[in-house]
Design a protein around this motif. Structure first.
Motif, mmCIF file in Angstrom:
data_model
loop_
_atom_site.group_PDB
_atom_site.id
_atom_site.type_symbol
_atom_site.label_atom_id
_atom_site.label_comp_id
_atom_site.label_asym_id
_atom_site.label_seq_id
_atom_site.Cartn_x
_atom_site.Cartn_y
_atom_site.Cartn_z
ATOM 1 N N ALA A 35 -0.734 3.597 -2.789
ATOM 2 C CA ALA A 35 -1.794 2.606 -2.647
ATOM 3 C C ALA A 35 -1.224 1.256 -2.211
ATOM 4 O O ALA A 35 -1.804 0.579 -1.364
ATOM 5 C CB ALA A 35 -2.559 2.465 -3.962
ATOM 6 N N THR A 36 -0.086 0.879 -2.771
ATOM 7 C CA THR A 36 0.562 -0.374 -2.382
ATOM 8 C C THR A 36 1.042 -0.312 -0.936
ATOM 9 O O THR A 36 0.878 -1.275 -0.173
ATOM 10 C CB THR A 36 1.741 -0.680 -3.324
ATOM 11 N N ALA A 37 1.610 0.816 -0.545
ATOM 12 C CA ALA A 37 2.066 0.977 0.843
ATOM 13 C C ALA A 37 0.883 0.915 1.800
ATOM 14 O O ALA A 37 0.955 0.294 2.860
ATOM 15 C CB ALA A 37 2.813 2.292 0.998
ATOM 16 N N HIS A 38 -0.222 1.533 1.422
ATOM 17 C CA HIS A 38 -1.415 1.508 2.274
ATOM 18 C C HIS A 38 -1.936 0.086 2.419
ATOM 19 O O HIS A 38 -2.297 -0.347 3.511
ATOM 20 C CB HIS A 38 -2.494 2.417 1.687
ATOM 21 N N TRP A 46 -7.266 1.039 -0.614
ATOM 22 C CA TRP A 46 -7.322 2.470 -0.393
ATOM 23 C C TRP A 46 -8.750 2.950 -0.642
ATOM 24 O O TRP A 46 -9.302 2.785 -1.714
ATOM 25 C CB TRP A 46 -6.365 3.140 -1.355
ATOM 26 N N GLY A 47 -9.339 3.561 0.364
ATOM 27 C CA GLY A 47 -10.613 4.245 0.213
ATOM 28 C C GLY A 47 -10.372 5.724 0.412
ATOM 29 O O GLY A 47 -9.503 6.122 1.188
ATOM 30 N N ASP A 54 -7.255 7.226 8.546
ATOM 31 C CA ASP A 54 -6.220 6.370 9.137
ATOM 32 C C ASP A 54 -4.912 7.129 9.287
ATOM 33 O O ASP A 54 -4.262 7.079 10.329
ATOM 34 C CB ASP A 54 -5.988 5.121 8.285
ATOM 35 N N TRP A 55 -4.513 7.834 8.248
ATOM 36 C CA TRP A 55 -3.263 8.584 8.299
ATOM 37 C C TRP A 55 -3.336 9.693 9.342
ATOM 38 O O TRP A 55 -2.378 9.927 10.071
ATOM 39 C CB TRP A 55 -2.936 9.182 6.946
#
Length: 87
Positions: A35-38, A46-47, A54-55
Motif C-alpha cells: 500500500a505504501t509503495a502504491h 490503494w483502491g 493500474d498494475w
C-alpha cells in the motif's frame, strides 16, 4: 520438465513462500508495504479495483502493449498515472 517440478516442490523456500500460509503479522506487513509503495508510485491511495487495473496496465505496457484505447484509461488523468511510471 517434470524433474524441475519435483526439485522445486522439495525446496524449503518454495514451501515456505508459496505453499504454507503466511502469519497474520506477515500478511499485515506485506499489505502495508504494498500500500505504501502504491501510494508512493501513483500518488493515490490503494483502491481494490484501481490498483489491479493500474498494475495490469503497467505490466501490459512493459510487455509492449498499448492501453491508450482502453475505456478505463481513456481519461487524461488515467493516462498520466500510467505514463508517469515510464518517464
Amino acid at each position: 520438465m517434470n524433474e524441475f517440478w519435483l526439485k522445486i516442490s522439495s525446496n524449503r523456500f518454495y514451501k515456505r513462500l508459496l505453499k504454507e500460509p503466511f502469519t497474520y503479522v506477515t500478511g499485515a506487513v506485506l499489505l502495508a508495504v504494498f500500500a505504501t509503495a502504491h501510494l508512493a508510485v501513483f500518488s493515490k491511495g490503494w483502491g481494490v479495483t484501481s490498483a489491479f487495473a493500474d498494475w495490469g496496465a503497467w505490466l501490459y505496457r512493459l510487455a509492449g502493449g498499448n492501453v491508450d484505447q482502453w475505456a478505463y484509461f481513456s481519461s487524461e488523468k488515467a493516462q498520466n498515472i500510467i505514463f508517469r511510471i515510464f518517464e
